[in-house]
Write a protein that holds these residues in place. Structure first.
Motif, PDB file in Angstrom:
ATOM      1  N   ALA A 293       0.874  -1.180   0.000  1.00  0.00           N
ATOM      2  CA  ALA A 293       0.000   0.000   0.000  1.00  0.00           C
ATOM      3  C   ALA A 293       0.910   1.229   0.000  1.00  0.00           C
ATOM      4  N   ILE A 294       1.389   1.599  -1.188  1.00  0.00           N
ATOM      5  CA  ILE A 294       2.456   2.609  -1.284  1.00  0.00           C
ATOM      6  C   ILE A 294       1.988   3.963  -0.752  1.00  0.00           C
ATOM      7  N   ALA A 295       0.877   4.450  -1.265  1.00  0.00           N
ATOM      8  CA  ALA A 295       0.393   5.769  -0.832  1.00  0.00           C
ATOM      9  C   ALA A 295       0.089   5.759   0.665  1.00  0.00           C
ATOM     10  N   GLU A 296      -0.496   4.667   1.146  1.00  0.00           N
ATOM     11  CA  GLU A 296      -0.877   4.574   2.556  1.00  0.00           C
ATOM     12  C   GLU A 296       0.365   4.595   3.457  1.00  0.00           C
ATOM     13  N   VAL A 297       1.400   3.884   3.029  1.00  0.00           N
ATOM     14  CA  VAL A 297       2.627   3.863   3.832  1.00  0.00           C
ATOM     15  C   VAL A 297       3.252   5.257   3.863  1.00  0.00           C
ATOM     16  N   ILE A 298       3.327   5.912   2.706  1.00  0.00           N
ATOM     17  CA  ILE A 298       3.912   7.259   2.671  1.00  0.00           C
ATOM     18  C   ILE A 298       3.072   8.210   3.535  1.00  0.00           C
ATOM     19  N   ALA A 299       1.763   8.045   3.473  1.00  0.00           N
ATOM     20  CA  ALA A 299       0.878   8.889   4.295  1.00  0.00           C
ATOM     21  C   ALA A 299       1.052   8.576   5.784  1.00  0.00           C
ATOM     22  N   LEU A 300       1.340   7.328   6.122  1.00  0.00           N
ATOM     23  CA  LEU A 300       1.639   6.987   7.519  1.00  0.00           C
ATOM     24  C   LEU A 300       2.828   7.817   8.004  1.00  0.00           C
ATOM     25  N   GLY A 301       3.835   7.961   7.138  1.00  0.00           N
ATOM     26  CA  GLY A 301       4.989   8.784   7.516  1.00  0.00           C
ATOM     27  C   GLY A 301       4.559  10.195   7.890  1.00  0.00           C
ATOM     28  N   GLU A 302       3.639  10.771   7.123  1.00  0.00           N
ATOM     29  CA  GLU A 302       3.160  12.129   7.422  1.00  0.00           C
ATOM     30  C   GLU A 302       2.331  12.140   8.714  1.00  0.00           C
TER      31      GLU A 302
END
Ligand SMILES: *Cc1c(COP(=O)(O)O)cnc(C)c1O
Length: 418
Positions: free
Chosen positions: A291-300
């Protein structure tokens, strides 16, 4: 910390108005009233910064990661792997290869049960699970027990909802291989002494898996101080999106574990003639497109928590909990379940003569969202003789005024139901 240092340290503070301004959903109305969202233990709301990261990914650099040689793939891979490093810092893990991305806490625990469990457990081996676990930290072990003959032993809970540590100590035998326990109970809010529990497990030669789904949003996590062998949490309970979560595991354990799911991303070479070889950790456990977008959004989301201050968030939720506890205690025939001295922002209760479901439905008409039901913790509720409770759970953006609306609302709907 010395007593003096504790006394002179300023209380961490939180600007609730500024926090609320970050959450677009909080301006909406429900049944003509301002939304009062008190179901944060099920999922937390998402700040606009996290929503923007999501939109930015799909609007600017959507590409599959790791295999590409083009610019978009490079950018997506870099953002994904930076998040891994961010999660390492958030958990104070030693190395970023100890961070595996999953769909959530449930998948993280299933990964340990299947990859570690199948490789390390045989019939008669024992797994200790507490009575206050979420079903996702019970059922994966029961599936293994059925298949392999592993024995599950239950760590008892007292009538305040506190784990019985003396009884826990008595459960260890030379067949105990793993302890699986939550850091904070989602049903009652009890904070468990996982550091002490890990030390006891290790003294007995067992591993410990900590389900941190309810701890990560409320307190600083240090997997090395806890000495957790595995630690899991979900993005959607810490102001991030659904569909992403984290499994931390000690590098030596991850390295010795076989893969769980097979597919792309997790291999080194695939052949019909030679044995297929696997990627190193953490990629060995990340089969397929994540879940690429979700993982990057987790970082935020983690960045948002860090900017706001996890100590300030935890302290504020403590005030909300104290105010709510005092407020509902004045309601006739209301019984709070979970009265541990050490609690996170969860308030579970039942009311004489009024069903939890009816209370939940009626209070929704007043714009107040609470959860009613078994909270995926049926064994715990059964001990208290109930099959459902009402649960209000708090986050950084909740206010004392919202707690007052909850308490007033409860007075009204309980009056209607009796
Ligand atoms: C929510 C929760 C889970 C399950 O998390 P998912 O995000 O649904 O996978 C597990 N344990 C606890 C304590 C939880 O609160």
């Amino acid at each position: 910390m010395t007593e003096l240092a504790t006394r002179t340290m300023p209380l961490p503070s939180l600007d609730v108005a500024a926090v609320r301004a970050d959450f677009p959903i909080l301006t909406r109305q429900v049944h003509g009233r301002p939304l009062v969202y008190l179901d944060n233990a099920a999922t937390s709301q998402t700040p606009r910064q996290v929503i923007e990261v999501f939109a930015d990914y799909y609007g600017r650099y959507n590409a599959n990661i790791h295999r590409g040689l083009h610019t978009l793939a490079d950018e997506a891979t870099a953002a994904f792997e930076e998040t891994r490093e961010h999660v390492r810092r958030f958990l104070n893990a030693a190395e970023s290869r100890e961070i595996v991305f999953t769909r959530g806490t449930t998948e993280a625990i299933n990964l340990v049960a299947n990859a570690w469990g199948r490789a390390n457990l045989v019939a008669g081996d024992e797994v200790l699970v507490s009575r206050m676990e979420h079903h996702s930290n019970i059922v994966p072990w029961q599936l293994l027990a059925r298949e392999l003959g592993v024995v599950i032993k239950v760590i008892p809970v007292d009538d305040r909802g506190v784990l019985d540590l003396a009884a826990y100590g008595e459960l260890f035998t030379d067949r105990t291989r793993l302890v699986a326990v939550n850091h904070v109970s989602n049903a009652f809010g009890t904070i468990n002494p996982v550091r002490e529990m890990a030390a006891m497990a290790h003294d007995a030669g067992a591993m410990i898996l900590v389900d941190g789904a309810q701890a990560a949003p409320h307190q600083a996590i240090d997997v090395r101080a806890i000495d957790a062998d595995f630690y899991a949490f979900s993005a959607h309970k810490v102001y991030g999106p659904t569909g992403a979560g984290v499994l931390y595991g000690k590098a030596s354990l991850f390295e010795a574990m076989p893969p769980w799911q097979g597919g792309g991303e997790m291999i080194e070479t695939v052949s019909f003639e030679e044995p297929t070889t696997f990627a190193g950790i953490p990629h060995k456990f990340e089969a397929g497109t994540p879940a690429i977008a979700e993982v990057i959004a987790l970082g935020e989301a983690l960045a948002w928590v860090e900017r706001t201050g996890i100590e300030a968030i935890g302290a504020w939720e403590g005030r909300l909990l104290a105010h709510a506890t005092a407020g509902v205690s004045r309601i006739d025939g209301l019984r709070i379940l979970g009265t541990a001295p050490d609690k996170a922002g969860v308030l579970s209760f039942v009311v004489d003569g009024a069903h939890a479901q009816d209370i939940g439905l009626l209070i929704d008409q007043l714009g107040v969202a609470i959860r009613t039901g078994h909270h995926c913790a049926q064994p715990l509720l059964a001990q208290f003789g109930v099959d459902a409770t009402c649960r209000a759970s708090f986050a950084a953006y909740n206010t004392l005024e919202e707690v007052d609306i909850l308490v007033d609302g409860l007075h009204r709907v309980i009056g209607m139901l009796r």
